[in-house]
Enzyme design. Sequence first.
Site, short mmCIF file in Angstrom:
data_model
loop_
_atom_site.label_atom_id
_atom_site.label_comp_id
_atom_site.label_asym_id
_atom_site.label_seq_id
_atom_site.Cartn_x
_atom_site.Cartn_y
_atom_site.Cartn_z
CE LYS A 106 -4.50 0.82 0.35
NZ LYS A 106 -5.56 -0.17 0.04
CG ASP A 146 -7.04 2.95 -0.87
OD1 ASP A 146 -7.47 1.79 -0.94
OD2 ASP A 146 -7.10 3.62 0.17
N1 GLU Z 1 -7.35 0.11 -3.06
C1 GLU Z 1 -8.13 -1.05 -3.36
C2 GLU Z 1 -8.19 -1.99 -2.18
O1 GLU Z 1 -8.00 -1.58 -1.06
C3 GLU Z 1 -7.71 -1.72 -4.65
C4 GLU Z 1 -6.30 -2.23 -4.67
C5 GLU Z 1 -5.86 -2.76 -6.03
O2 GLU Z 1 -6.67 -2.80 -6.94
O3 GLU Z 1 -4.69 -3.13 -6.12
O4 GLU Z 1 -8.47 -3.15 -2.30
#
Ligand code: GLU
Length: 417
Positions: A106, A146
């Site tokens: 992340k 996100d």
């Molecule tokens: N931010 C989204 C999540 O928390 C998507 C992450 C992604 O697609 O890699 O799942």
Amino acid sequence: MAGKANPFEEMKKMVDKAGKTLGLEQGLIEVLKSPKRELTVNFPVKMDDGKIKVFTGYRVQHNEARGPYKGGIRYHQQVDIDEVRALSSWMTWKTATVDIPYGGAKGGIIANPKTMSVGEIERMTRRYASEISIIIGPEKDIPAPDVNTGGREMAWIMDTYSMMKGYAVPGVITGKPREIGGSLGRPEATSRGLVFCVREAAKKIGMNLKGATVAIQGYGNVGAFAHMLIERDFGAKVIAVSDSQGGIINEKGLKYAEVKAHKEKTGSVKGFPGSKPVSNEAILELKVDVLLPCALENVITKDNAGKIVAKISGEGANGPTTFEADAILYKNGVLVLPDILANAGGVTVSYFEWVQNNYNYYWTEEEVNERLDKKITKAFHEVWDMKEKHKCNMRDAAYLCAVKRVADATKLRGFYP
Ligand code: GLU
């Protein structure tokens, strides 16, 4: 955000619990709890008034036992390192729960983009992308949207990375606009996965979703599309929604198209004609069939969990429920569909997007949605069966599935050197 409970500590409690039930040795549990790599970047951005401002951003890579690191990037004034650590590890458990070949990561920047111009956001995004380019890449770590980021930011990151390489690298990021290699169905994917989970849960408990009442906290990408899909595809009645500025309620129902248009015009759902105001706290305690927390972490705590009366709580957000609150909800018979299952639709279609980029062959929207349905429905039933087997709640069951998969992969790979 940090809030009262520290989300990284919350995550560790869940992994400890699952690891003990699975009989894993303590050393392995420690490996699974620890983020493998953490990058902090402090970088300058030239603001519109000509002044230089230093921003701080992070990229945390939690685990890659099952495949490349994967996870979004958020822009929020309350981002901190422990939040990003927790979010990165939730990605590991999420990709394992739905069994896609990724690890977890992340990123985040401490910034409030709502107070910045588009030019400032672009310069911040591009500089952050270049700072983290040393650890991301289509085979290494693939970011995505996100909180407060979307297709626009993904396009800038793809472009910045490609400029540095000298050729287009669409697979470095997912959640891109379709024109530059994004997947059809990706914008709605998190919400679609969420309503698929709610659909399966409703079948299990004999709830008819047609006419069922729904409250949604959060009206960003996830909350707004959840409103659209649960109303359009299942005939549910959304009676309350909220965003960061406040909420609205109308017992007769709120129509997606109208609320969305109001938010686009005014910047908030607040003040929607014919509705009464409701606070972001009170919306969680409404007497509804389905509650969808789709905003931020730590909103359901030991202080308000006892007041939640919804039959199903489907977690569109990451980490909305604390460890202690979970036990209260379970005791009170609220069926919680945990984040690492319920909001995994986003990363699942991110995976499809990346596969399409690697193949350079693109699927129809029907193909994307069908494959998503299969993935999420399968994962839901695996988690449900695990819950029945261990007589536990859905979160414990999802962690048992996920931690086992990551532990098995880790053991098979062994420890270097
Ligand atoms: N931010 C989204 C999540 O928390 C998507 C992450 C992604 O697609 O890699 O799942």
